[in-house]
Scaffold this motif. Structure first.
Motif, PDB file in Angstrom:
ATOM      1  N   GLN A  12       0.808  -1.228   0.000  1.00 45.48           N
ATOM      2  CA  GLN A  12       0.000   0.000   0.000  1.00 45.48           C
ATOM      3  C   GLN A  12       0.839   1.275   0.000  1.00 45.48           C
ATOM      4  O   GLN A  12       0.305   2.353   0.214  1.00 45.48           O
ATOM      5  CB  GLN A  12      -0.947  -0.006   1.204  1.00 45.48           C
ATOM      6  CG  GLN A  12      -1.921  -1.178   1.175  1.00 45.48           C
ATOM      7  CD  GLN A  12      -2.974  -1.074   2.242  1.00 45.48           C
ATOM      8  OE1 GLN A  12      -3.534  -0.002   2.484  1.00 45.48           O
ATOM      9  NE2 GLN A  12      -3.259  -2.179   2.904  1.00 45.48           N
ATOM     10  N   GLY A  13       2.122   1.146  -0.247  1.00 42.52           N
ATOM     11  CA  GLY A  13       2.963   2.311  -0.423  1.00 42.52           C
ATOM     12  C   GLY A  13       3.239   3.075   0.860  1.00 42.52           C
ATOM     13  O   GLY A  13       2.939   2.634   1.966  1.00 42.52           O
ATOM     14  N   LEU A  14       3.821   4.251   0.689  1.00 42.72           N
ATOM     15  CA  LEU A  14       4.208   5.068   1.834  1.00 42.72           C
ATOM     16  C   LEU A  14       3.003   5.546   2.629  1.00 42.72           C
ATOM     17  O   LEU A  14       3.087   5.709   3.850  1.00 42.72           O
ATOM     18  CB  LEU A  14       5.025   6.269   1.354  1.00 42.72           C
ATOM     19  CG  LEU A  14       6.380   5.941   0.708  1.00 42.72           C
ATOM     20  CD1 LEU A  14       7.066   7.215   0.230  1.00 42.72           C
ATOM     21  CD2 LEU A  14       7.273   5.186   1.684  1.00 42.72           C
ATOM     22  N   VAL A  15       1.890   5.763   1.952  1.00 42.67           N
ATOM     23  CA  VAL A  15       0.681   6.185   2.670  1.00 42.67           C
ATOM     24  C   VAL A  15       0.223   5.094   3.629  1.00 42.67           C
ATOM     25  O   VAL A  15      -0.183   5.365   4.766  1.00 42.67           O
ATOM     26  CB  VAL A  15      -0.432   6.549   1.676  1.00 42.67           C
ATOM     27  CG1 VAL A  15      -1.732   6.858   2.411  1.00 42.67           C
ATOM     28  CG2 VAL A  15      -0.018   7.736   0.827  1.00 42.67           C
ATOM     29  N   GLY A  16       0.281   3.843   3.179  1.00 48.63           N
ATOM     30  CA  GLY A  16      -0.113   2.733   4.050  1.00 48.63           C
ATOM     31  C   GLY A  16       0.749   2.644   5.296  1.00 48.63           C
ATOM     32  O   GLY A  16       0.245   2.429   6.404  1.00 48.63           O
ATOM     33  N   VAL A  17       2.072   2.817   5.129  1.00 45.10           N
ATOM     34  CA  VAL A  17       2.973   2.796   6.292  1.00 45.10           C
ATOM     35  C   VAL A  17       2.666   3.966   7.221  1.00 45.10           C
ATOM     36  O   VAL A  17       2.631   3.819   8.445  1.00 45.10           O
ATOM     37  CB  VAL A  17       4.437   2.847   5.834  1.00 45.10           C
ATOM     38  CG1 VAL A  17       5.371   2.891   7.030  1.00 45.10           C
ATOM     39  CG2 VAL A  17       4.773   1.656   4.973  1.00 45.10           C
ATOM     40  N   SER A  18       2.435   5.138   6.641  1.00 53.42           N
ATOM     41  CA  SER A  18       2.154   6.321   7.456  1.00 53.42           C
ATOM     42  C   SER A  18       0.868   6.141   8.260  1.00 53.42           C
ATOM     43  O   SER A  18       0.794   6.536   9.433  1.00 53.42           O
ATOM     44  CB  SER A  18       2.041   7.556   6.555  1.00 53.42           C
ATOM     45  OG  SER A  18       3.252   7.779   5.853  1.00 53.42           O
ATOM     46  N   LEU A  19      -0.147   5.540   7.655  1.00 52.33           N
ATOM     47  CA  LEU A  19      -1.402   5.309   8.372  1.00 52.33           C
ATOM     48  C   LEU A  19      -1.202   4.308   9.507  1.00 52.33           C
ATOM     49  O   LEU A  19      -1.765   4.469  10.602  1.00 52.33           O
ATOM     50  CB  LEU A  19      -2.474   4.809   7.406  1.00 52.33           C
ATOM     51  CG  LEU A  19      -3.036   5.848   6.435  1.00 52.33           C
ATOM     52  CD1 LEU A  19      -3.956   5.186   5.419  1.00 52.33           C
ATOM     53  CD2 LEU A  19      -3.797   6.933   7.201  1.00 52.33           C
ATOM     54  N   LEU A  20      -0.399   3.281   9.266  1.00 49.50           N
ATOM     55  CA  LEU A  20      -0.116   2.304  10.318  1.00 49.50           C
ATOM     56  C   LEU A  20       0.575   2.976  11.499  1.00 49.50           C
ATOM     57  O   LEU A  20       0.211   2.749  12.667  1.00 49.50           O
ATOM     58  CB  LEU A  20       0.750   1.184   9.760  1.00 49.50           C
ATOM     59  CG  LEU A  20       1.103   0.045  10.717  1.00 49.50           C
ATOM     60  CD1 LEU A  20      -0.148  -0.744  11.101  1.00 49.50           C
ATOM     61  CD2 LEU A  20       2.128  -0.899  10.080  1.00 49.50           C
ATOM     62  N   ALA A  21       1.575   3.811  11.214  1.00 48.90           N
ATOM     63  CA  ALA A  21       2.275   4.527  12.285  1.00 48.90           C
ATOM     64  C   ALA A  21       1.344   5.518  12.982  1.00 48.90           C
ATOM     65  O   ALA A  21       1.415   5.690  14.210  1.00 48.90           O
ATOM     66  CB  ALA A  21       3.492   5.256  11.714  1.00 48.90           C
ATOM     67  N   ALA A  22       0.468   6.152  12.214  1.00 49.74           N
ATOM     68  CA  ALA A  22      -0.446   7.130  12.805  1.00 49.74           C
ATOM     69  C   ALA A  22      -1.424   6.474  13.766  1.00 49.74           C
ATOM     70  O   ALA A  22      -1.761   7.043  14.813  1.00 49.74           O
ATOM     71  CB  ALA A  22      -1.204   7.866  11.700  1.00 49.74           C
ATOM     72  N   VAL A  23      -1.893   5.277  13.441  1.00 49.01           N
ATOM     73  CA  VAL A  23      -2.811   4.572  14.344  1.00 49.01           C
ATOM     74  C   VAL A  23      -2.109   4.245  15.660  1.00 49.01           C
ATOM     75  O   VAL A  23      -2.686   4.415  16.744  1.00 49.01           O
ATOM     76  CB  VAL A  23      -3.350   3.295  13.670  1.00 49.01           C
ATOM     77  CG1 VAL A  23      -4.077   2.416  14.681  1.00 49.01           C
ATOM     78  CG2 VAL A  23      -4.292   3.656  12.527  1.00 49.01           C
ATOM     79  N   PHE A  24      -0.863   3.795  15.589  1.00 50.62           N
ATOM     80  CA  PHE A  24      -0.114   3.498  16.815  1.00 50.62           C
ATOM     81  C   PHE A  24       0.093   4.758  17.640  1.00 50.62           C
ATOM     82  O   PHE A  24      -0.093   4.746  18.878  1.00 50.62           O
ATOM     83  CB  PHE A  24       1.224   2.856  16.459  1.00 50.62           C
ATOM     84  CG  PHE A  24       2.089   2.558  17.654  1.00 50.62           C
ATOM     85  CD1 PHE A  24       1.755   1.552  18.541  1.00 50.62           C
ATOM     86  CD2 PHE A  24       3.241   3.289  17.893  1.00 50.62           C
ATOM     87  CE1 PHE A  24       2.543   1.278  19.653  1.00 50.62           C
ATOM     88  CE2 PHE A  24       4.039   3.027  18.988  1.00 50.62           C
ATOM     89  CZ  PHE A  24       3.681   2.015  19.876  1.00 50.62           C
ATOM     90  N   CYS A  25       0.460   5.855  16.998  1.00 55.55           N
ATOM     91  CA  CYS A  25       0.661   7.109  17.727  1.00 55.55           C
ATOM     92  C   CYS A  25      -0.652   7.607  18.330  1.00 55.55           C
ATOM     93  O   CYS A  25      -0.664   8.166  19.445  1.00 55.55           O
ATOM     94  CB  CYS A  25       1.253   8.168  16.796  1.00 55.55           C
ATOM     95  SG  CYS A  25       2.952   7.832  16.282  1.00 55.55           S
ATOM     96  N   TRP A  26      -1.761   7.401  17.613  1.00 55.71           N
ATOM     97  CA  TRP A  26      -3.060   7.798  18.167  1.00 55.71           C
ATOM     98  C   TRP A  26      -3.371   7.024  19.447  1.00 55.71           C
ATOM     99  O   TRP A  26      -3.874   7.599  20.426  1.00 55.71           O
ATOM    100  CB  TRP A  26      -4.168   7.560  17.143  1.00 55.71           C
ATOM    101  CG  TRP A  26      -5.518   7.475  17.780  1.00 55.71           C
ATOM    102  CD1 TRP A  26      -6.202   8.469  18.423  1.00 55.71           C
ATOM    103  CD2 TRP A  26      -6.331   6.293  17.898  1.00 55.71           C
ATOM    104  NE1 TRP A  26      -7.394   7.981  18.912  1.00 55.71           N
ATOM    105  CE2 TRP A  26      -7.503   6.662  18.595  1.00 55.71           C
ATOM    106  CE3 TRP A  26      -6.197   4.987  17.443  1.00 55.71           C
ATOM    107  CZ2 TRP A  26      -8.516   5.746  18.874  1.00 55.71           C
ATOM    108  CZ3 TRP A  26      -7.201   4.074  17.709  1.00 55.71           C
ATOM    109  CH2 TRP A  26      -8.339   4.461  18.418  1.00 55.71           C
ATOM    110  N   ILE A  27      -3.079   5.730  19.463  1.00 57.21           N
ATOM    111  CA  ILE A  27      -3.346   4.939  20.664  1.00 57.21           C
ATOM    112  C   ILE A  27      -2.513   5.463  21.834  1.00 57.21           C
ATOM    113  O   ILE A  27      -3.015   5.595  22.963  1.00 57.21           O
ATOM    114  CB  ILE A  27      -3.057   3.453  20.397  1.00 57.21           C
ATOM    115  CG1 ILE A  27      -4.092   2.886  19.420  1.00 57.21           C
ATOM    116  CG2 ILE A  27      -3.075   2.657  21.696  1.00 57.21           C
ATOM    117  CD1 ILE A  27      -3.839   1.443  19.041  1.00 57.21           C
ATOM    118  N   LEU A  28      -1.258   5.775  21.592  1.00 59.02           N
ATOM    119  CA  LEU A  28      -0.425   6.331  22.665  1.00 59.02           C
ATOM    120  C   LEU A  28      -0.958   7.689  23.128  1.00 59.02           C
ATOM    121  O   LEU A  28      -0.956   7.997  24.328  1.00 59.02           O
ATOM    122  CB  LEU A  28       1.021   6.461  22.198  1.00 59.02           C
ATOM    123  CG  LEU A  28       1.771   5.155  21.914  1.00 59.02           C
ATOM    124  CD1 LEU A  28       3.216   5.448  21.538  1.00 59.02           C
ATOM    125  CD2 LEU A  28       1.715   4.208  23.114  1.00 59.02           C
TER     126      LEU A  28
END
Length: 344
Positions: free
Chosen positions: A253-269
């Motif tokens: 899913q490209g760089l956007v997919g990685v960014s969304l995955l990282a964003a979800v983790f940061c949101w949980i924190l």
């Protein structure tokens, strides 16, 4: 108001993950059902955790911890692929369940004010470490032990911002190290030492995923298509995954997919930082979810629906606002009165 903003941000991010998988599937082909199921399981688990954690702030994570430990023991070899799939898949799923079970038990222990119950919950949390050894999961033993140590340290924490920031940095370091191994950017000795922890075909899989990500940085090759386009000879496992959540997202899913995955983790924190629960509860949940993020970076732990649902449940329990009349605002922010170490 800030809690509403946090919840709204999380729902927007999860919706964006689902929408992006559909967009990349429409543009590149592939099957987005796996990611959609993971997003649904995470959202449903989070909602269930918020509700059950508000009603039963101690009992809900206690039952969840027992269920997670029981599932890991009863189904030690569960795998999303055929029975002959690579061994790291089940190992990653089992280790993730043990880490989440430890975190849930520790959260329940910190939430109760009854000494005898706290002792029992601490014993349940400690049971996950030998359970990992009994199941032959060294990763599960280490993961449970790491969460347990973090839970003990959380009892003396004053303020949670720096601790949660440290957890975010730790997850980033693991991901960066994985990326460096895949890119061949580490010295030979260090790369060989890190690669020796995994099956021989694991590093070539990561390298292949990184190659696909370099060739298709925008939209990736499409969700679920790594198994079709990967070029690792006969080493590709039967489940067709690179056994790394960030590299799979980058490839499919490209760089956007990685960014969304990282964003979800940061949101949980961030949600844990804003949580009204005592600081030890928030930090323990953050530690367990960080361990899960590390496991997901080097295995296909997030491919198991019980793991993604369990992560949502744990995050929901640690961010719920209990409705009990005994819950006081004095205990809410920093856990005053609850920062007592686990009984010996």
């Amino acid at each position: 108001m800030r809690r509403n903003v946090s919840d709204g941000t999380g729902m927007i991010l999860l919706g964006a993950c689902a929408a992006w998988s559909l967009i990349t599937a429409a543009a590149r082909g592939g099957r987005p059902e796996g990611l959609l199921l993971a997003v649904l399981a995470l959202a449903a688990g989070y909602a269930a955790g918020r509700v059950s954690g508000a009603l039963l702030p101690v009992a809900a994570p206690c039952v969840g911890a027992a269920a997670g430990l029981g599932l890991a023991v009863a189904l030690p070899g569960f795998s999303p692929g055929p029975w002959y799939a690579g061994p790291l898949g089940p190992a990653g799923g089992t280790a993730a369940l043990l880490a989440l079970a430890t975190g849930a038990a520790c959260c329940a222990a910190w939430a109760t004010r009854v000494p005898a119950l706290r002792t029992g919950l601490a014993a349940l949390a400690c049971a996950t470490v030998p359970a990992g050894l009994a199941l032959g999961s060294a990763a599960g033993c280490v993961a449970g032990g790491a969460v347990l140590l973090c839970a003990l340290a959380a009892g003396s924490a004053h303020g949670r911002g720096r601790w949660l920031a440290g957890l975010a940095v730790a997850a980033g370091v693991v991901t960066a190290a994985l990326w460096a191994v895949a890119a061949g950017a580490l010295p030979d000795g260090l790369a060989g030492a890190l690669g020796g922890w995994f099956p021989a075909h694991r590093v070539p899989q990561w390298q292949d995923a990184l190659r696909l990500a370099d060739h298709h940085p925008g939209l990736g090759v499409g969700p679920g298509r790594f198994g079709e386009l990967g070029d690792v000879g006969g080493t590709l496992p039967a489940d067709g995954r690179p056994h790394s959540a960030p590299l799979q997202q980058a490839a499919e899913q490209g760089l956007v997919g990685v960014s969304l995955l990282a964003a979800v983790f940061c949101w949980i924190l961030y949600a844990l930082w804003r949580s009204a629960r005592p600081t030890p509860v928030a930090l323990t949940a953050g530690a367990a979810l960080t361990v899960l993020a590390a496991l997901a970076s080097v295995s296909n732990a997030l491919s198991f629906t019980p793991v993604t649902a369990g992560a949502g449940l744990l995050a929901g329990w640690a961010t719920a606002r209990p409705w009990s009349a005994a819950w006081s605002s004095r205990d809410a922010g920093q856990g005053t009165g609850s920062n007592r170490p686990f009984p010996a």
